[in-house]
Scaffold this motif. Structure first.
Motif, PDB file in Angstrom:
ATOM      1  N   GLU A   6       7.943   8.077  24.253  1.00 48.94           N
ATOM      2  CA  GLU A   6       9.019   8.520  25.138  1.00 48.94           C
ATOM      3  C   GLU A   6       8.735   9.920  25.677  1.00 48.94           C
ATOM      4  OE1 GLU A   6      11.297   6.488  21.604  1.00 48.94           O
ATOM      5  OE2 GLU A   6       9.640   7.898  21.854  1.00 48.94           O
ATOM      6  N   CYS A  22       9.389   5.655  28.922  1.00 49.86           N
ATOM      7  CA  CYS A  22       8.776   5.131  27.696  1.00 49.86           C
ATOM      8  C   CYS A  22       7.549   4.332  28.110  1.00 49.86           C
ATOM      9  CB  CYS A  22       9.761   4.272  26.934  1.00 49.86           C
ATOM     10  SG  CYS A  22       9.046   3.449  25.483  1.00 49.86           S
ATOM     11  N   TRP A  36      16.819   0.852  24.934  1.00 49.44           N
ATOM     12  CA  TRP A  36      17.008   2.240  24.541  1.00 49.44           C
ATOM     13  C   TRP A  36      18.145   2.290  23.525  1.00 49.44           C
ATOM     14  CZ3 TRP A  36      13.917   6.273  25.885  1.00 49.44           C
ATOM     15  CH2 TRP A  36      13.068   6.097  26.978  1.00 49.44           C
ATOM     16  N   ARG A  38      20.092   5.313  20.697  1.00 49.10           N
ATOM     17  CA  ARG A  38      20.235   6.737  20.444  1.00 49.10           C
ATOM     18  C   ARG A  38      20.872   6.951  19.090  1.00 49.10           C
ATOM     19  NH1 ARG A  38      24.903   8.229  24.967  1.00 49.10           N
ATOM     20  NH2 ARG A  38      26.667   7.209  23.921  1.00 49.10           N
ATOM     21  N   TYR A  94      16.978   9.967  21.609  1.00 47.42           N
ATOM     22  CA  TYR A  94      16.897   8.674  22.287  1.00 47.42           C
ATOM     23  C   TYR A  94      15.565   8.013  21.956  1.00 47.42           C
ATOM     24  CZ  TYR A  94      21.115   9.535  24.962  1.00 47.42           C
ATOM     25  OH  TYR A  94      22.434   9.742  25.329  1.00 47.42           O
ATOM     26  N   CYS A  96      13.114   4.426  22.516  1.00 41.73           N
ATOM     27  CA  CYS A  96      12.889   3.124  23.130  1.00 41.73           C
ATOM     28  C   CYS A  96      12.326   2.188  22.076  1.00 41.73           C
ATOM     29  CB  CYS A  96      11.980   3.196  24.352  1.00 41.73           C
ATOM     30  SG  CYS A  96      10.279   3.643  24.030  1.00 41.73           S
TER      31      CYS A  96
END
Length: 125
Positions: A6, A22, A36, A38, A94, A96
């Motif tokens: 990312e 990403c 995604w 978080r 965050y 991916c």
């Protein structure tokens, strides 16, 4: 095993925008669902947005619907998360993630087998 990297996180004021990227290694990107997630301090990892491997169908958490947009570029093996109208509550790391090829859709992080290292997004009020 694919690798995910990312980029694009940072510090932004409330109301601002960021675009996360990403990059995914290997030759199977176009057949993988991407998502995604978080995670904020002290909270569980939560689904943010996802895109199926076929048809470009997208999914969003209610908290980001209308503000975030997920997209993918199969020629570049990259998935993006455009984040607009950011709020302090969007502050998190965050990540991916992807499942196996032709994987069925899911928003459960436990169903995703490959993850990036994460990128920090901080939204100041």
């Amino acid at each position: 095993q694919v690798q995910l990297v990312e980029s694009g996180g940072g510090l932004v004021q409330a109301g601002g925008s960021l675009r996360l990227s990403c990059a995914v290694s290997g030759r199977t990107f176009s057949t993988r669902p991407m998502a995604w997630f978080r995670q904020a301090p002290g909270k569980e990892r939560e689904f943010v947005a996802g895109i199926k491997w076929s048809g470009g169908i997208t999914y969003y958490a209610d908290s980001v619907k209308g503000r975030f947009t997920i997209s993918r570029d199969n020629a570049k093996n990259t998935v993006y998360l455009q984040m607009n109208s950011l709020k302090p509550e969007d502050t998190a790391v965050y990540y991916c993630a992807t499942k196996g090829q032709f994987g069925a859709w899911s928003t459960d992080p436990g169903d995703f087998s490959s993850w990036g290292q994460g990128t920090q997004v901080t939204v100041s009020s």
